[in-house]
Design an enzyme around this catalytic site. Structure first.
Site, PDB file in Angstrom:
ATOM      1  N   SER A   1       0.786  -1.234   0.000  1.00 54.67           N
ATOM      2  CA  SER A   1       0.000   0.000   0.000  1.00 54.67           C
ATOM      3  C   SER A   1       0.816   1.280   0.000  1.00 54.67           C
ATOM      4  O   SER A   1       0.251   2.370  -0.031  1.00 54.67           O
ATOM      5  CB  SER A   1      -0.974   0.020   1.185  1.00 54.67           C
ATOM      6  OG  SER A   1      -2.196  -0.579   0.804  1.00 54.67           O
TER       7      SER A   1
ATOM      8  N   LYS B   1      -0.116   3.648  -2.714  1.00 59.32           N
ATOM      9  CA  LYS B   1      -1.139   4.693  -2.589  1.00 59.32           C
ATOM     10  C   LYS B   1      -0.546   6.081  -2.393  1.00 59.32           C
ATOM     11  O   LYS B   1      -1.230   7.080  -2.599  1.00 59.32           O
ATOM     12  CB  LYS B   1      -2.081   4.358  -1.428  1.00 59.32           C
ATOM     13  CG  LYS B   1      -2.882   3.076  -1.625  1.00 59.32           C
ATOM     14  CD  LYS B   1      -3.844   2.864  -0.469  1.00 59.32           C
ATOM     15  CE  LYS B   1      -4.705   1.621  -0.672  1.00 59.32           C
ATOM     16  NZ  LYS B   1      -3.997   0.375  -0.350  1.00 59.32           N
TER      17      LYS B   1
ATOM     18  N   SER C   1      -6.346   2.870   4.564  1.00 65.35           N
ATOM     19  CA  SER C   1      -5.683   2.282   3.404  1.00 65.35           C
ATOM     20  C   SER C   1      -6.703   1.601   2.495  1.00 65.35           C
ATOM     21  O   SER C   1      -6.514   0.473   2.038  1.00 65.35           O
ATOM     22  CB  SER C   1      -4.606   1.276   3.826  1.00 65.35           C
ATOM     23  OG  SER C   1      -3.700   1.062   2.785  1.00 65.35           O
TER      24      SER C   1
END
Length: 473
Positions: free
Chosen positions: A67, A70, A127
Protein backbone atom coordinates in the site's frame (compact mmCIF):
# COMPACT_ATOMS: atom_id res chain seq x y z
CA UNK A 1 26.65 -29.11 24.01
CA UNK A 2 29.05 -32.05 23.51
CA UNK A 3 27.99 -33.51 26.88
CA UNK A 4 24.34 -33.18 25.93
CA UNK A 5 24.99 -34.89 22.61
CA UNK A 6 26.93 -37.65 24.38
CA UNK A 7 23.85 -38.25 26.51
CA UNK A 8 21.73 -38.53 23.40
CA UNK A 9 24.21 -40.87 21.78
CA UNK A 10 24.13 -43.21 24.76
CA UNK A 11 20.39 -43.62 24.20
CA UNK A 12 20.39 -43.77 20.41
CA UNK A 13 21.70 -45.93 17.63
CA UNK A 14 23.50 -42.99 15.92
CA UNK A 15 27.21 -42.38 16.57
CA UNK A 16 28.32 -39.02 18.02
CA UNK A 17 30.00 -38.02 14.72
CA UNK A 18 26.72 -38.43 12.80
CA UNK A 19 24.78 -36.34 15.31
CA UNK A 20 27.43 -33.59 15.23
CA UNK A 21 27.13 -33.43 11.44
CA UNK A 22 23.33 -33.20 11.71
CA UNK A 23 23.66 -30.40 14.27
CA UNK A 24 25.99 -28.45 11.98
CA UNK A 25 23.60 -28.93 9.06
CA UNK A 26 20.71 -27.57 11.13
CA UNK A 27 22.83 -24.55 12.03
CA UNK A 28 23.44 -23.82 8.35
CA UNK A 29 19.73 -24.21 7.56
CA UNK A 30 18.77 -21.73 10.28
CA UNK A 31 21.47 -19.33 9.05
CA UNK A 32 20.18 -19.60 5.46
CA UNK A 33 16.62 -18.83 6.57
CA UNK A 34 17.79 -15.84 8.60
CA UNK A 35 19.85 -14.62 5.66
CA UNK A 36 16.83 -14.92 3.36
CA UNK A 37 14.63 -12.91 5.72
CA UNK A 38 17.32 -10.25 6.12
CA UNK A 39 17.66 -9.97 2.35
CA UNK A 40 13.95 -9.28 2.06
CA UNK A 41 14.18 -6.26 4.37
CA UNK A 42 15.33 -2.82 3.26
CA UNK A 43 15.61 0.57 4.91
CA UNK A 44 16.83 4.10 4.35
CA UNK A 45 16.92 7.34 6.33
CA UNK A 46 17.24 10.62 4.43
CA UNK A 47 17.78 14.11 5.82
CA UNK A 48 14.78 15.88 4.28
CA UNK A 49 16.54 19.27 4.43
CA UNK A 50 19.78 18.33 2.72
CA UNK A 51 19.07 15.05 0.96
CA UNK A 52 21.96 13.35 2.74
CA UNK A 53 21.49 9.61 3.28
CA UNK A 54 22.05 8.97 6.98
CA UNK A 55 21.40 5.23 6.88
CA UNK A 56 20.95 2.67 4.12
CA UNK A 57 20.38 -1.08 3.94
CA UNK A 58 19.39 -2.72 0.63
CA UNK A 59 17.93 0.65 -0.34
CA UNK A 60 18.11 -0.05 -4.08
CA UNK A 61 16.87 -3.64 -4.00
CA UNK A 62 13.52 -4.29 -5.64
CA UNK A 63 10.68 -4.74 -3.19
CA UNK A 64 6.91 -5.07 -3.43
CA UNK A 65 5.43 -1.71 -2.38
CA UNK A 66 2.06 -3.00 -1.10
CA UNK A 67 0.00 0.00 0.00
CA UNK A 68 2.94 2.38 -0.22
CA UNK A 69 1.68 2.46 -3.82
CA UNK A 70 -1.14 4.69 -2.59
CA UNK A 71 1.37 7.46 -1.90
CA UNK A 72 1.63 8.00 -5.65
CA UNK A 73 -2.14 7.77 -6.06
CA UNK A 74 -2.48 10.53 -3.49
CA UNK A 75 0.35 12.52 -5.11
CA UNK A 76 -1.49 12.59 -8.44
CA UNK A 77 -4.72 13.47 -6.63
CA UNK A 78 -2.99 16.40 -4.91
CA UNK A 79 -1.58 17.49 -8.26
CA UNK A 80 -5.03 17.48 -9.86
CA UNK A 81 -6.39 19.51 -6.92
CA UNK A 82 -3.54 22.02 -7.08
CA UNK A 83 -4.18 22.52 -10.82
CA UNK A 84 -7.89 23.08 -10.21
CA UNK A 85 -8.94 19.98 -12.16
CA UNK A 86 -10.78 18.63 -9.13
CA UNK A 87 -11.60 19.97 -5.68
CA UNK A 88 -11.91 18.46 -2.22
CA UNK A 89 -15.66 18.24 -2.75
CA UNK A 90 -15.62 16.69 -6.21
CA UNK A 91 -17.55 13.39 -6.26
CA UNK A 92 -15.55 10.20 -6.77
CA UNK A 93 -17.80 7.57 -8.32
CA UNK A 94 -17.07 3.93 -7.50
CA UNK A 95 -17.26 1.56 -10.46
CA UNK A 96 -18.13 -2.10 -10.08
CA UNK A 97 -14.40 -2.84 -10.34
CA UNK A 98 -13.50 -0.37 -7.60
CA UNK A 99 -16.27 -1.60 -5.31
CA UNK A 100 -15.14 -5.20 -5.76
CA UNK A 101 -11.56 -4.58 -4.57
CA UNK A 102 -10.37 -6.73 -1.67
CA UNK A 103 -10.43 -5.32 1.87
CA UNK A 104 -9.45 -3.20 3.50
CA UNK A 105 -11.97 -0.92 1.84
CA UNK A 106 -14.48 1.83 2.46
CA UNK A 107 -17.32 -0.33 1.17
CA UNK A 108 -19.02 2.03 -1.29
CA UNK A 109 -21.48 0.23 -3.57
CA UNK A 110 -21.17 0.38 -7.38
CA UNK A 111 -22.48 3.71 -8.63
CA UNK A 112 -22.10 5.32 -5.21
CA UNK A 113 -19.73 8.19 -4.57
CA UNK A 114 -17.86 10.09 -1.90
CA UNK A 115 -16.06 13.42 -1.90
CA UNK A 116 -12.41 13.52 -2.95
CA UNK A 117 -11.47 14.50 0.60
CA UNK A 118 -13.24 11.45 2.01
CA UNK A 119 -11.44 9.21 -0.48
CA UNK A 120 -8.08 10.72 0.54
CA UNK A 121 -8.80 10.32 4.25
CA UNK A 122 -9.88 6.71 3.76
CA UNK A 123 -6.59 6.02 1.97
CA UNK A 124 -4.24 7.65 4.47
CA UNK A 125 -5.99 6.12 7.50
CA UNK A 126 -7.77 2.90 6.55
CA UNK A 127 -5.68 2.28 3.40
CA UNK A 128 -8.91 1.75 1.47
CA UNK A 129 -8.26 -0.17 -1.75
CA UNK A 130 -11.61 0.68 -3.30
CA UNK A 131 -11.06 4.42 -2.79
CA UNK A 132 -7.61 4.24 -4.41
CA UNK A 133 -8.99 2.43 -7.45
CA UNK A 134 -11.90 4.87 -7.74
CA UNK A 135 -9.53 7.86 -7.66
CA UNK A 136 -7.31 6.18 -10.24
CA UNK A 137 -10.24 5.60 -12.58
CA UNK A 138 -11.40 9.17 -12.06
CA UNK A 139 -8.03 10.68 -12.95
CA UNK A 140 -6.90 8.19 -15.58
CA UNK A 141 -10.13 6.99 -17.17
CA UNK A 142 -9.23 3.44 -16.18
CA UNK A 143 -6.79 1.87 -13.76
CA UNK A 144 -4.37 0.63 -16.42
CA UNK A 145 -4.02 4.11 -17.84
CA UNK A 146 -3.64 5.53 -14.35
CA UNK A 147 -0.84 3.05 -13.61
CA UNK A 148 1.00 4.45 -16.64
CA UNK A 149 0.46 7.96 -15.29
CA UNK A 150 1.85 6.83 -11.93
CA UNK A 151 4.96 5.32 -13.52
CA UNK A 152 5.44 8.39 -15.72
CA UNK A 153 5.29 10.62 -12.66
CA UNK A 154 7.72 8.35 -10.85
CA UNK A 155 10.24 8.84 -13.66
CA UNK A 156 9.75 12.61 -13.57
CA UNK A 157 10.47 12.60 -9.84
CA UNK A 158 13.62 10.54 -10.31
CA UNK A 159 12.14 7.26 -9.07
CA UNK A 160 13.89 5.08 -11.64
CA UNK A 161 13.51 1.78 -9.79
CA UNK A 162 9.72 1.81 -9.63
CA UNK A 163 6.93 0.45 -11.83
CA UNK A 164 3.27 0.74 -10.88
CA UNK A 165 0.57 -1.65 -12.07
CA UNK A 166 -2.41 -0.48 -10.05
CA UNK A 167 -3.59 2.35 -7.82
CA UNK A 168 -3.78 0.52 -4.50
CA UNK A 169 -0.82 -1.85 -4.16
CA UNK A 170 -2.72 -5.11 -4.27
CA UNK A 171 -0.31 -7.91 -5.27
CA UNK A 172 1.02 -7.82 -8.81
CA UNK A 173 4.38 -9.46 -9.63
CA UNK A 174 5.12 -6.69 -12.15
CA UNK A 175 4.76 -3.90 -9.58
CA UNK A 176 7.90 -3.03 -7.66
CA UNK A 177 9.84 -0.21 -6.06
CA UNK A 178 12.85 0.49 -3.84
CA UNK A 179 13.25 1.98 -0.39
CA UNK A 180 15.17 4.88 -1.93
CA UNK A 181 12.36 5.64 -4.38
CA UNK A 182 9.77 5.60 -1.60
CA UNK A 183 11.89 8.09 0.37
CA UNK A 184 11.99 10.32 -2.71
CA UNK A 185 8.21 10.17 -3.02
CA UNK A 186 7.76 10.88 0.68
CA UNK A 187 9.92 14.00 0.41
CA UNK A 188 8.14 15.12 -2.78
CA UNK A 189 4.70 14.89 -1.18
CA UNK A 190 5.68 17.41 1.51
CA UNK A 191 7.74 19.67 -0.73
CA UNK A 192 5.28 19.88 -3.61
CA UNK A 193 1.94 19.85 -1.80
CA UNK A 194 2.36 21.32 1.68
CA UNK A 195 -1.16 22.70 1.50
CA UNK A 196 -2.51 19.14 1.46
CA UNK A 197 0.23 17.27 3.29
CA UNK A 198 -1.60 17.57 6.61
CA UNK A 199 -3.92 14.76 5.52
CA UNK A 200 -1.11 12.30 6.25
CA UNK A 201 -1.09 13.29 9.92
CA UNK A 202 -4.73 12.26 10.28
CA UNK A 203 -5.18 9.36 12.68
CA UNK A 204 -8.93 8.94 12.30
CA UNK A 205 -11.91 10.49 10.57
CA UNK A 206 -15.69 10.35 10.60
CA UNK A 207 -17.39 8.55 7.74
CA UNK A 208 -21.06 9.21 8.26
CA UNK A 209 -21.51 8.19 11.89
CA UNK A 210 -18.61 5.76 11.87
CA UNK A 211 -15.18 6.69 13.20
CA UNK A 212 -12.45 5.06 11.13
CA UNK A 213 -9.08 4.72 12.83
CA UNK A 214 -5.74 4.66 11.03
CA UNK A 215 -3.02 2.01 10.86
CA UNK A 216 0.00 4.24 11.48
CA UNK A 217 0.75 3.60 15.15
CA UNK A 218 3.75 5.92 15.22
CA UNK A 219 1.48 8.97 14.95
CA UNK A 220 1.14 10.17 18.51
CA UNK A 221 3.69 7.64 19.73
CA UNK A 222 6.92 9.15 18.39
CA UNK A 223 7.31 12.91 18.79
CA UNK A 224 7.53 14.73 15.46
CA UNK A 225 6.12 11.94 13.28
CA UNK A 226 3.56 13.50 10.91
CA UNK A 227 2.82 10.65 8.45
CA UNK A 228 3.12 9.06 5.90
CA UNK A 229 1.95 5.50 5.04
CA UNK A 230 1.91 1.86 6.08
CA UNK A 231 1.82 -1.13 3.75
CA UNK A 232 1.39 -4.88 4.03
CA UNK A 233 0.84 -8.00 1.95
CA UNK A 234 2.22 -11.47 2.61
CA UNK A 235 4.64 -11.07 -0.27
CA UNK A 236 5.95 -7.66 0.78
CA UNK A 237 6.04 -8.00 4.55
CA UNK A 238 5.36 -4.95 6.70
CA UNK A 239 6.34 -1.63 5.10
CA UNK A 240 6.34 1.90 6.47
CA UNK A 241 7.36 5.36 5.26
CA UNK A 242 7.63 7.94 8.04
CA UNK A 243 8.15 11.68 7.92
CA UNK A 244 9.52 13.37 11.03
CA UNK A 245 9.66 17.09 11.77
CA UNK A 246 10.81 18.31 15.18
CA UNK A 247 10.79 21.97 14.17
CA UNK A 248 14.51 22.16 13.41
CA UNK A 249 15.25 18.89 11.66
CA UNK A 250 13.35 16.78 9.15
CA UNK A 251 13.73 13.15 8.18
CA UNK A 252 12.04 10.75 5.84
CA UNK A 253 12.67 7.11 6.72
CA UNK A 254 11.59 3.89 5.01
CA UNK A 255 11.40 0.37 6.39
CA UNK A 256 10.35 -2.48 4.06
CA UNK A 257 9.91 -6.21 4.57
CA UNK A 258 9.28 -6.22 8.31
CA UNK A 259 8.28 -9.53 9.86
CA UNK A 260 5.46 -7.98 11.92
CA UNK A 261 3.79 -4.65 12.44
CA UNK A 262 5.33 -4.29 15.87
CA UNK A 263 8.89 -5.13 14.84
CA UNK A 264 8.63 -2.80 11.84
CA UNK A 265 7.39 0.05 14.04
CA UNK A 266 10.13 -0.59 16.58
CA UNK A 267 12.76 -0.60 13.85
CA UNK A 268 11.43 2.70 12.54
CA UNK A 269 11.36 4.21 16.03
CA UNK A 270 14.98 3.14 16.53
CA UNK A 271 16.05 4.72 13.25
CA UNK A 272 14.29 7.97 14.10
CA UNK A 273 15.77 8.15 17.59
CA UNK A 274 19.24 7.40 16.26
CA UNK A 275 19.39 9.62 13.20
CA UNK A 276 17.13 12.61 13.90
CA UNK A 277 19.78 14.19 16.20
CA UNK A 278 22.29 13.77 13.35
CA UNK A 279 20.14 15.60 10.79
CA UNK A 280 20.97 19.14 9.76
CA UNK A 281 19.16 22.16 11.18
CA UNK A 282 19.95 24.01 7.97
CA UNK A 283 19.01 23.06 4.47
CA UNK A 284 19.09 24.22 0.92
CA UNK A 285 16.31 24.29 -1.63
CA UNK A 286 13.95 21.60 -2.81
CA UNK A 287 15.35 18.08 -2.92
CA UNK A 288 12.93 16.67 -5.51
CA UNK A 289 12.32 18.56 -8.75
CA UNK A 290 8.65 19.29 -9.18
CA UNK A 291 7.37 17.52 -12.28
CA UNK A 292 4.89 19.91 -13.85
CA UNK A 293 5.02 18.44 -17.34
CA UNK A 294 1.94 16.99 -18.94
CA UNK A 295 1.37 13.58 -17.33
CA UNK A 296 -0.80 12.30 -20.17
CA UNK A 297 1.69 13.13 -22.93
CA UNK A 298 4.39 11.45 -20.85
CA UNK A 299 2.53 8.14 -21.07
CA UNK A 300 3.90 7.43 -24.51
CA UNK A 301 7.39 7.47 -23.02
CA UNK A 302 6.55 5.02 -20.26
CA UNK A 303 5.61 1.58 -21.51
CA UNK A 304 4.86 -0.81 -18.71
CA UNK A 305 6.96 -3.99 -18.91
CA UNK A 306 5.36 -7.30 -19.72
CA UNK A 307 3.67 -9.12 -16.88
CA UNK A 308 6.68 -11.41 -16.45
CA UNK A 309 9.00 -8.47 -15.72
CA UNK A 310 11.78 -9.08 -13.20
CA UNK A 311 10.31 -9.20 -9.73
CA UNK A 312 11.81 -7.93 -6.46
CA UNK A 313 14.79 -9.55 -4.84
CA UNK A 314 14.00 -12.65 -2.81
CA UNK A 315 10.78 -13.33 -4.69
CA UNK A 316 8.48 -15.41 -2.49
CA UNK A 317 8.65 -19.13 -3.20
CA UNK A 318 4.90 -19.38 -3.55
CA UNK A 319 3.99 -16.94 -6.29
CA UNK A 320 0.41 -18.08 -6.03
CA UNK A 321 0.34 -16.78 -2.47
CA UNK A 322 1.61 -13.40 -3.65
CA UNK A 323 -1.05 -13.26 -6.35
CA UNK A 324 -3.85 -14.13 -3.94
CA UNK A 325 -2.60 -12.22 -0.91
CA UNK A 326 -5.19 -9.77 0.26
CA UNK A 327 -4.82 -6.09 0.68
CA UNK A 328 -2.56 -4.00 2.81
CA UNK A 329 -3.65 -4.19 6.43
CA UNK A 330 -5.69 -7.27 5.59
CA UNK A 331 -7.71 -9.05 8.21
CA UNK A 332 -7.44 -12.61 9.46
CA UNK A 333 -10.84 -13.25 7.90
CA UNK A 334 -9.22 -13.06 4.48
CA UNK A 335 -6.70 -15.74 5.38
CA UNK A 336 -3.71 -13.74 6.58
CA UNK A 337 -2.06 -15.03 9.71
CA UNK A 338 -0.39 -11.70 10.31
CA UNK A 339 -1.78 -8.22 9.63
CA UNK A 340 -1.59 -4.57 10.64
CA UNK A 341 -3.86 -5.22 13.60
CA UNK A 342 -0.98 -7.22 15.13
CA UNK A 343 0.90 -3.96 15.55
CA UNK A 344 -1.90 -2.50 17.65
CA UNK A 345 -1.36 -5.14 20.32
CA UNK A 346 2.42 -4.81 20.18
CA UNK A 347 2.70 -1.02 20.16
CA UNK A 348 1.98 1.26 23.14
CA UNK A 349 -1.51 2.68 23.23
CA UNK A 350 -1.84 6.13 21.77
CA UNK A 351 -2.61 8.81 24.30
CA UNK A 352 -3.18 11.75 21.96
CA UNK A 353 -6.91 12.18 21.18
CA UNK A 354 -7.75 11.76 17.53
CA UNK A 355 -8.54 14.91 15.63
CA UNK A 356 -12.13 14.97 14.40
CA UNK A 357 -12.74 15.51 10.71
CA UNK A 358 -16.29 15.71 9.48
CA UNK A 359 -16.91 14.24 6.06
CA UNK A 360 -20.04 14.09 3.98
CA UNK A 361 -21.04 11.12 1.88
CA UNK A 362 -21.89 12.53 -1.53
CA UNK A 363 -24.64 11.21 -3.76
CA UNK A 364 -23.96 12.43 -7.26
CA UNK A 365 -24.34 11.38 -10.89
CA UNK A 366 -21.48 9.52 -12.53
CA UNK A 367 -18.42 11.63 -13.26
CA UNK A 368 -17.52 12.09 -16.90
CA UNK A 369 -14.06 10.57 -16.63
CA UNK A 370 -13.19 11.40 -20.23
CA UNK A 371 -13.70 15.09 -19.46
CA UNK A 372 -11.51 14.84 -16.36
CA UNK A 373 -8.74 13.11 -18.30
CA UNK A 374 -8.95 15.73 -21.02
CA UNK A 375 -8.82 18.53 -18.46
CA UNK A 376 -5.92 16.88 -16.70
CA UNK A 377 -4.02 16.76 -19.98
CA UNK A 378 -4.33 20.49 -20.64
CA UNK A 379 -1.05 22.36 -20.25
CA UNK A 380 -1.31 24.37 -17.06
CA UNK A 381 1.05 27.28 -16.40
CA UNK A 382 3.04 27.15 -13.19
CA UNK A 383 1.27 29.51 -10.84
CA UNK A 384 2.59 29.57 -7.32
CA UNK A 385 3.49 25.90 -6.92
CA UNK A 386 4.16 25.45 -3.21
CA UNK A 387 7.47 23.87 -2.38
CA UNK A 388 7.98 23.70 1.37
CA UNK A 389 6.24 23.39 4.73
CA UNK A 390 2.89 21.93 5.67
CA UNK A 391 -0.08 24.29 5.58
CA UNK A 392 -3.83 23.76 5.28
CA UNK A 393 -5.78 25.34 2.43
CA UNK A 394 -7.37 28.74 3.07
CA UNK A 395 -5.87 32.21 3.41
CA UNK A 396 -2.22 33.11 3.65
CA UNK A 397 -0.16 36.27 4.09
CA UNK A 398 2.88 37.20 2.05
CA UNK A 399 5.75 39.02 3.72
CA UNK A 400 8.57 38.97 1.16
CA UNK A 401 9.82 37.85 -2.24
CA UNK A 402 13.33 36.83 -3.27
CA UNK A 403 15.22 35.26 -6.19
CA UNK A 404 16.68 32.75 -3.71
CA UNK A 405 14.61 30.30 -1.72
CA UNK A 406 17.13 30.40 1.12
CA UNK A 407 16.61 34.16 1.44
CA UNK A 408 12.83 33.75 1.43
CA UNK A 409 13.12 31.08 4.12
CA UNK A 410 15.46 33.31 6.15
CA UNK A 411 12.87 36.08 6.01
CA UNK A 412 10.22 33.69 7.29
CA UNK A 413 12.46 32.74 10.21
CA UNK A 414 13.19 36.39 10.97
CA UNK A 415 9.50 37.32 10.83
CA UNK A 416 8.54 34.54 13.22
CA UNK A 417 11.12 35.80 15.72
CA UNK A 418 9.81 39.36 15.40
CA UNK A 419 6.15 38.43 15.81
CA UNK A 420 5.85 35.01 17.50
CA UNK A 421 2.41 35.70 19.00
CA UNK A 422 0.92 36.96 15.74
CA UNK A 423 2.12 33.86 13.86
CA UNK A 424 1.71 31.31 16.65
CA UNK A 425 -0.82 29.25 14.67
CA UNK A 426 0.58 29.94 11.20
CA UNK A 427 2.89 27.82 9.07
CA UNK A 428 5.68 29.38 7.01
CA UNK A 429 6.37 28.22 3.46
CA UNK A 430 7.84 29.42 0.19
CA UNK A 431 6.11 29.61 -3.18
CA UNK A 432 8.01 29.49 -6.45
CA UNK A 433 6.88 31.58 -9.42
CA UNK A 434 8.30 32.48 -12.82
CA UNK A 435 8.98 36.02 -13.94
CA UNK A 436 10.68 36.86 -17.22
CA UNK A 437 12.14 33.36 -17.37
CA UNK A 438 13.60 33.49 -13.87
CA UNK A 439 12.35 31.69 -10.74
CA UNK A 440 11.54 33.71 -7.63
CA UNK A 441 10.26 32.68 -4.22
CA UNK A 442 7.50 34.28 -2.20
CA UNK A 443 7.68 34.01 1.60
CA UNK A 444 4.25 33.29 3.06
CA UNK A 445 2.49 32.15 6.21
CA UNK A 446 -0.57 29.95 5.81
CA UNK A 447 -3.24 28.52 8.05
CA UNK A 448 -5.65 31.45 8.32
CA UNK A 449 -9.26 30.37 8.19
CA UNK A 450 -10.67 33.54 6.69
CA UNK A 451 -9.75 36.72 4.88
CA UNK A 452 -10.44 38.74 8.04
CA UNK A 453 -8.03 36.59 10.06
CA UNK A 454 -5.31 37.05 7.44
CA UNK A 455 -5.84 40.82 7.27
CA UNK A 456 -5.83 41.04 11.06
CA UNK A 457 -2.46 39.29 11.15
CA UNK A 458 -1.15 41.64 8.45
CA UNK A 459 -2.27 44.67 10.42
CA UNK A 460 -0.40 43.39 13.46
CA UNK A 461 2.74 42.76 11.39
CA UNK A 462 2.61 46.22 9.83
CA UNK A 463 2.65 47.70 13.32
CA UNK A 464 6.02 45.98 13.67
CA UNK A 465 7.09 47.52 10.35
CA UNK A 466 6.77 44.23 8.48
CA UNK A 467 5.14 44.61 5.07
CA UNK A 468 2.48 42.06 4.22
CA UNK A 469 -0.72 41.37 2.31
CA UNK A 470 -3.33 38.60 2.32
CA UNK A 471 -3.82 36.06 -0.48
CA UNK A 472 -6.21 33.14 -0.92
CA UNK A 473 -4.57 29.76 -1.61
Amino acid sequence: MRQALSGIVSKSAFPLKTIMILAMAMTFVVADVASSLAAKSAAIVVDAKTGKVLYSANADGRRYPASLTKMMTVYLTFEAMAKGKISRNSPVVFSAHASAEAPTKLGVKPGGSVAVETAILSIVTKSANDSATALGEMLGGNETNFARMMTAKARQLGMNGTVFRNANGLPDPGQFTTARDMATLGIALREHFPQYYGYFAQRSFLYGRQRINGHNRLLGRIKGVDGIKTGYTRASGFNLVSSVNDGNRRLVAVVMGGTSGGSRDNQMAGLINTYLPRASTRGGGDLVAKADSNAISALAKVLLPKHDAPTPDEKPAAVAEADTAVADDATVAQGDSEDEDTAEAEAPKLVVPAKKVKTVIVSAPKVATAQIVAAYAEPTPVVDPVNTASVPPGWAIQVASSPKQSEAQAFLDKTIKQAPKVLADASGFTVAFDKDGATYYRARFGGFGSKDAAWKACTALKKKKIECYAVQQ
